[in-house]
Design a protein around this motif. Structure first.
Motif, PDB file in Angstrom:
ATOM      1  N   UNK A   1       0.830  -1.203   0.000  1.00 36.12           N
ATOM      2  CA  UNK A   1       0.000   0.000   0.000  1.00 36.12           C
ATOM      3  C   UNK A   1       0.864   1.252   0.000  1.00 36.12           C
ATOM      4  N   UNK A   2       0.347   2.293  -0.608  1.00 34.53           N
ATOM      5  CA  UNK A   2       0.929   3.624  -0.495  1.00 34.53           C
ATOM      6  C   UNK A   2      -0.179   4.524   0.008  1.00 34.53           C
ATOM      7  N   UNK A   3      -0.034   5.019   1.224  1.00 37.70           N
ATOM      8  CA  UNK A   3      -1.098   5.789   1.852  1.00 37.70           C
ATOM      9  C   UNK A   3      -0.929   7.289   1.696  1.00 37.70           C
ATOM     10  N   UNK A   4       0.180   7.727   1.176  1.00 37.86           N
ATOM     11  CA  UNK A   4       0.402   9.153   1.038  1.00 37.86           C
ATOM     12  C   UNK A   4       1.608   9.585   1.849  1.00 37.86           C
TER      13      UNK A   4
ATOM     14  N   UNK B   1       7.909  15.520  16.788  1.00 35.79           N
ATOM     15  CA  UNK B   1       8.082  14.194  16.217  1.00 35.79           C
ATOM     16  C   UNK B   1       6.787  13.450  15.953  1.00 35.79           C
ATOM     17  N   UNK B   2       5.655  14.079  16.180  1.00 35.55           N
ATOM     18  CA  UNK B   2       4.378  13.395  15.955  1.00 35.55           C
ATOM     19  C   UNK B   2       4.040  13.343  14.473  1.00 35.55           C
ATOM     20  N   UNK B   3       3.409  12.233  14.068  1.00 39.49           N
ATOM     21  CA  UNK B   3       2.916  12.101  12.706  1.00 39.49           C
ATOM     22  C   UNK B   3       1.456  11.692  12.770  1.00 39.49           C
ATOM     23  N   UNK B   4       0.736  12.001  11.738  1.00 40.21           N
ATOM     24  CA  UNK B   4      -0.658  11.578  11.632  1.00 40.21           C
ATOM     25  C   UNK B   4      -0.690  10.436  10.622  1.00 40.21           C
ATOM     26  N   UNK B   5      -1.150   9.278  11.062  1.00 40.07           N
ATOM     27  CA  UNK B   5      -1.256   8.129  10.167  1.00 40.07           C
ATOM     28  C   UNK B   5      -2.508   8.334   9.328  1.00 40.07           C
ATOM     29  N   UNK B   6      -2.386   8.230   8.007  1.00 42.96           N
ATOM     30  CA  UNK B   6      -3.544   8.453   7.138  1.00 42.96           C
ATOM     31  C   UNK B   6      -4.734   7.572   7.518  1.00 42.96           C
ATOM     32  N   UNK B   7      -5.931   8.112   7.387  1.00 37.86           N
ATOM     33  CA  UNK B   7      -7.162   7.419   7.791  1.00 37.86           C
ATOM     34  C   UNK B   7      -7.300   6.054   7.132  1.00 37.86           C
ATOM     35  N   UNK B   8      -6.958   5.941   5.861  1.00 36.59           N
ATOM     36  CA  UNK B   8      -7.087   4.665   5.157  1.00 36.59           C
ATOM     37  C   UNK B   8      -6.195   3.599   5.806  1.00 36.59           C
TER      38      UNK B   8
ATOM     39  N   UNK C   1      -5.127   3.669   9.009  1.00 37.34           N
ATOM     40  CA  UNK C   1      -5.688   3.361  10.340  1.00 37.34           C
ATOM     41  C   UNK C   1      -6.841   2.383  10.222  1.00 37.34           C
ATOM     42  N   UNK C   2      -7.673   2.565   9.213  1.00 37.59           N
ATOM     43  CA  UNK C   2      -8.824   1.680   9.019  1.00 37.59           C
ATOM     44  C   UNK C   2      -8.366   0.267   8.642  1.00 37.59           C
ATOM     45  N   UNK C   3      -7.461   0.167   7.667  1.00 35.18           N
ATOM     46  CA  UNK C   3      -6.996  -1.133   7.206  1.00 35.18           C
ATOM     47  C   UNK C   3      -6.329  -1.933   8.322  1.00 35.18           C
ATOM     48  N   UNK C   4      -5.538  -1.261   9.156  1.00 33.63           N
ATOM     49  CA  UNK C   4      -4.791  -1.941  10.208  1.00 33.63           C
ATOM     50  C   UNK C   4      -5.437  -1.802  11.590  1.00 33.63           C
ATOM     51  N   UNK C   5      -6.671  -1.325  11.623  1.00 34.85           N
ATOM     52  CA  UNK C   5      -7.446  -1.195  12.852  1.00 34.85           C
ATOM     53  C   UNK C   5      -6.664  -0.478  13.960  1.00 34.85           C
ATOM     54  N   UNK C   6      -6.132   0.682  13.615  1.00 32.91           N
ATOM     55  CA  UNK C   6      -5.388   1.501  14.578  1.00 32.91           C
ATOM     56  C   UNK C   6      -6.339   2.571  15.095  1.00 32.91           C
ATOM     57  N   UNK C   7      -6.456   2.622  16.409  1.00 33.15           N
ATOM     58  CA  UNK C   7      -7.379   3.574  17.037  1.00 33.15           C
ATOM     59  C   UNK C   7      -6.661   4.454  18.043  1.00 33.15           C
ATOM     60  N   UNK C   8      -7.304   5.539  18.409  1.00 34.26           N
ATOM     61  CA  UNK C   8      -6.730   6.447  19.396  1.00 34.26           C
ATOM     62  C   UNK C   8      -6.397   5.655  20.660  1.00 34.26           C
ATOM     63  N   UNK C   9      -5.222   5.877  21.199  1.00 34.28           N
ATOM     64  CA  UNK C   9      -4.796   5.199  22.414  1.00 34.28           C
ATOM     65  C   UNK C   9      -4.016   3.915  22.167  1.00 34.28           C
ATOM     66  N   UNK C  10      -4.057   3.375  20.943  1.00 37.23           N
ATOM     67  CA  UNK C  10      -3.261   2.180  20.634  1.00 37.23           C
ATOM     68  C   UNK C  10      -1.785   2.513  20.768  1.00 37.23           C
ATOM     69  N   UNK C  11      -1.019   1.527  21.190  1.00 34.81           N
ATOM     70  CA  UNK C  11       0.427   1.702  21.289  1.00 34.81           C
ATOM     71  C   UNK C  11       1.075   1.021  20.081  1.00 34.81           C
TER      72      UNK C  11
END
Length: 142
Positions: A79-82, A90-97, A99-109
């Motif tokens: 995949x290429x998410x952008x 040092x914070x990054x925002x993981x693209x929504x697509x 997060x959805x594909x890999x079931x990453x939610x707020x608070x996940x480590x």
């Protein structure tokens, strides 16, 4: 989209229209008509094309590269998410697509892995520790 993806994938794999036709059991003329947009393959032929070219059927039919990136259809399972921008701390925002594909939610480590030659990777901490435990057990519990 389909015809452009078909041409790009075939050429990227150094296949002629005849090569691809032979792989899926059709004539070279059929492949030429698909690539020109004159006709479209049926669903079963589309599945065979995707399989022969190593991409998902969905990507073969509907993949559109991110704007101004000039990237082709990714291999199946890749995949290429952008592009993400790193903030001051040092914070990054993981693209929504992603997060959805890999079931990453707020608070996940997430565990951040790195390789000098290949770059960085992120993996959910729970999955990483399960994998690490399996490796440890396979090596005799060392």
């Amino acid at each position: 989209m389909f015809k452009d993806n078909l041409v790009q994938l075939r050429k990227m794999r150094n296949l002629t229209q005849e090569d691809l036709a032979g792989m899926i059991g059709v004539s070279r003329q059929s492949v030429a008509k698909w690539e020109s947009g004159e006709t479209s393959p049926d669903l079963e032929k589309s599945r065979l094309i995707a399989e022969a070219l190593g991409v998902s059927l969905d990507d073969l039919v509907s993949y559109e590269p991110p704007a101004d990136m000039n990237l082709g259809v990714p291999p199946k399972g890749k995949h290429f998410f952008g592009i993400a921008t790193v903030g001051e701390k040092g914070q990054i925002v993981i693209p929504a697509e992603a997060r959805k594909l890999f079931d990453i939610r707020a608070g996940d480590k997430l565990v951040v892995l790195g390789d000098d030659a290949q770059g960085m990777a992120l993996i959910k901490a729970d999955a990483f520790f399960v994998m690490a435990d399996m490796i440890r057990k396979s090596m005799g519990g060392r």
